[in-house]
Scaffold this motif. Sequence first.
Motif, PDB file in Angstrom:
ATOM      1  N   UNK A   1      27.871  41.958  34.341  1.00  0.00           N
ATOM      2  CA  UNK A   1      27.708  42.576  35.530  1.00  0.00           C
ATOM      3  C   UNK A   1      28.989  42.674  36.367  1.00  0.00           C
ATOM      4  N   UNK A   2      30.057  41.939  35.630  1.00  0.00           N
ATOM      5  CA  UNK A   2      31.521  41.887  36.175  1.00  0.00           C
ATOM      6  C   UNK A   2      32.354  43.117  35.763  1.00  0.00           C
ATOM      7  N   UNK A   3      32.918  43.617  36.679  1.00  0.00           N
ATOM      8  CA  UNK A   3      33.861  44.809  36.604  1.00  0.00           C
ATOM      9  C   UNK A   3      35.126  44.539  36.776  1.00  0.00           C
ATOM     10  N   UNK A   4      36.298  44.707  36.130  1.00  0.00           N
ATOM     11  CA  UNK A   4      37.612  44.252  36.113  1.00  0.00           C
ATOM     12  C   UNK A   4      38.515  45.574  35.924  1.00  0.00           C
ATOM     13  N   UNK A   5      39.353  45.688  36.868  1.00  0.00           N
ATOM     14  CA  UNK A   5      40.494  46.671  36.928  1.00  0.00           C
ATOM     15  C   UNK A   5      41.642  45.779  36.167  1.00  0.00           C
TER      16      UNK A   5
ATOM     17  N   UNK B   1      37.973  45.325  50.005  1.00  0.00           N
ATOM     18  CA  UNK B   1      36.807  44.682  49.329  1.00  0.00           C
ATOM     19  C   UNK B   1      36.808  43.085  49.532  1.00  0.00           C
ATOM     20  N   UNK B   2      36.298  42.416  50.477  1.00  0.00           N
ATOM     21  CA  UNK B   2      36.541  41.034  50.627  1.00  0.00           C
ATOM     22  C   UNK B   2      35.983  39.968  49.710  1.00  0.00           C
ATOM     23  N   UNK B   3      35.395  40.653  48.592  1.00  0.00           N
ATOM     24  CA  UNK B   3      34.565  39.886  47.396  1.00  0.00           C
ATOM     25  C   UNK B   3      35.442  40.190  46.359  1.00  0.00           C
ATOM     26  N   UNK B   4      36.574  40.691  46.364  1.00  0.00           N
ATOM     27  CA  UNK B   4      37.658  40.999  45.280  1.00  0.00           C
ATOM     28  C   UNK B   4      38.436  39.682  45.007  1.00  0.00           C
ATOM     29  N   UNK B   5      38.595  39.716  43.518  1.00  0.00           N
ATOM     30  CA  UNK B   5      39.380  38.561  43.129  1.00  0.00           C
ATOM     31  C   UNK B   5      40.777  39.290  42.490  1.00  0.00           C
ATOM     32  N   UNK B   6      42.037  38.914  43.141  1.00  0.00           N
ATOM     33  CA  UNK B   6      42.982  39.584  42.628  1.00  0.00           C
ATOM     34  C   UNK B   6      43.979  38.488  41.843  1.00  0.00           C
TER      35      UNK B   6
ATOM     36  N   UNK C   1      34.562  46.873  42.524  1.00  0.00           N
ATOM     37  CA  UNK C   1      35.261  46.043  41.378  1.00  0.00           C
ATOM     38  C   UNK C   1      35.246  44.438  41.794  1.00  0.00           C
ATOM     39  N   UNK C   2      35.003  43.626  40.921  1.00  0.00           N
ATOM     40  CA  UNK C   2      35.160  42.270  41.105  1.00  0.00           C
ATOM     41  C   UNK C   2      36.309  41.516  40.894  1.00  0.00           C
ATOM     42  N   UNK C   3      37.384  41.843  39.776  1.00  0.00           N
ATOM     43  CA  UNK C   3      38.667  41.468  39.524  1.00  0.00           C
ATOM     44  C   UNK C   3      39.527  42.665  39.553  1.00  0.00           C
ATOM     45  N   UNK C   4      40.480  42.159  40.016  1.00  0.00           N
ATOM     46  CA  UNK C   4      41.711  42.967  39.445  1.00  0.00           C
ATOM     47  C   UNK C   4      43.195  42.385  39.072  1.00  0.00           C
ATOM     48  N   UNK C   5      43.587  42.771  37.734  1.00  0.00           N
ATOM     49  CA  UNK C   5      44.382  41.906  37.026  1.00  0.00           C
ATOM     50  C   UNK C   5      45.862  42.474  37.330  1.00  0.00           C
ATOM     51  N   UNK C   6      46.662  42.145  38.215  1.00  0.00           N
ATOM     52  CA  UNK C   6      48.275  42.185  38.458  1.00  0.00           C
ATOM     53  C   UNK C   6      49.261  41.759  37.431  1.00  0.00           C
ATOM     54  N   UNK C   7      49.763  42.300  36.801  1.00  0.00           N
ATOM     55  CA  UNK C   7      50.487  41.695  35.739  1.00  0.00           C
ATOM     56  C   UNK C   7      52.227  41.946  36.113  1.00  0.00           C
ATOM     57  N   UNK C   8      52.309  42.627  37.427  1.00  0.00           N
ATOM     58  CA  UNK C   8      53.861  43.051  37.765  1.00  0.00           C
ATOM     59  C   UNK C   8      54.520  41.885  38.272  1.00  0.00           C
TER      60      UNK C   8
ATOM     61  N   UNK D   1      46.976  41.677  29.669  1.00  0.00           N
ATOM     62  CA  UNK D   1      45.854  42.230  28.757  1.00  0.00           C
ATOM     63  C   UNK D   1      45.119  41.203  28.038  1.00  0.00           C
ATOM     64  N   UNK D   2      45.651  40.108  27.865  1.00  0.00           N
ATOM     65  CA  UNK D   2      44.727  38.754  27.142  1.00  0.00           C
ATOM     66  C   UNK D   2      43.769  38.086  28.070  1.00  0.00           C
ATOM     67  N   UNK D   3      44.084  38.126  29.278  1.00  0.00           N
ATOM     68  CA  UNK D   3      42.974  37.705  30.217  1.00  0.00           C
ATOM     69  C   UNK D   3      41.914  38.713  30.302  1.00  0.00           C
ATOM     70  N   UNK D   4      42.393  40.065  30.525  1.00  0.00           N
ATOM     71  CA  UNK D   4      41.472  41.180  30.376  1.00  0.00           C
ATOM     72  C   UNK D   4      40.698  40.906  29.202  1.00  0.00           C
TER      73      UNK D   4
END
Length: 380
Positions: free
Chosen positions: A10-14, A104-109, A77-84, A23-26
């Motif tokens: 049920x986890x959604x990731x951008x 989204x206060x529940x978001x994990x960046x 979304x639950x997780x945003x992966x920022x590679x920048x 990409x490896x974390x994703x």
Amino acid sequence: MASIKPPLTGIRVLELAGLAPGPFAGLLLADYGASVLRIDRPSAVSMDSLTRRKTSISLDLRDRQSREIFLRLLTNTDVLIDPFRPGVLERLGLSPTEVLLKHNPRLIVARMTGFRRDGKYKDMAGHDINYIAVSGVLSMLGRAGDKPYAPGNILGDFAGGGAMCFLGILLALMARTSTGQGQVVEANMVDGSAYLATFPRLATRTGAWDQPRGENLLDSGCPYYDTYETKDRGQYFAVGALEPQFYAALLRGLDLDADKLPAREDRSNWPVLRDIFTQRFKAKTRAEWEAVFDGTDACATPVLTHAELEAAGYEQRPAVHLSRTPSHPIKAEEGGWTGGGLEPGEGGVETLRSWMGWEAGRHFQVRDDGALILMDRAKL
């Protein structure tokens, strides 16, 4: 078009498109059931092969309508992966604390950088070799008397980078179950790689790893913890016979008399032992040594290549098996050995329908460069 697999967790990731650690974390999240949607730039040509189980859309984060789609996705979304590099999201008006977490206060960046976000290197470009160099780890890698060598980009990009970022995401998800709040996870390859070297760093204080590079027990200094070329040139055997009983089994397999060899406990004897082992391993082919050592406790195994494993039909499996959590095993035909390929925009429309109930032509349209833009905000 890539098929959508239902997210088991049920986890959604951008995942903002990048290379290697992000990409490896994703990939780790996707392999264990998360629904991962990669955000590509308009007109992008992706070189990423860490794409199995993911989908993609293209967004122009400098464009108001395209950025609005991104922000609306974040609310679900639950997780945003920022590679920048540091400051990129902020310059786009997407500060994690000032903008994203307010949407989204529940978001994990999860922010993945090479160098630390502070200190003398923070504004510099770099690659894996640079990150492990300033972490202190590169200085440990290499043969005695030779220069340090970088082990591909496995240690910095993937172990100290992507895997550590994945760990941070899991910790943040665990914390959210009790706090209900998301947070910013900051990972970098310098600290991640240095942390992986905790054992040898601490061992320098105990005498277990206190010699120069390439002269210690586990860094190719020890003759019974090293690799040896076999009779068939270019083939190798790995030896790790540290314990006395394993060392005895090694000597039996090599047909060597322990009583006629110099004591292994005396480091001054290591060069002589290495010469003896080197000559003995060159007396047989790798396959012949496999026949000798298979099924024994000599801690002696062939050095296999990925090409050999793939040709033999060796199945790449998930990193860990969870006995009570459903998961899809990684199969070779899904990219385990040959890698994947995800074109920008591939499968993303289905993901938007699954996540948000959006339809192309009704809620969004696709520009000529592939970027999605909002149509009628009222319909969202």
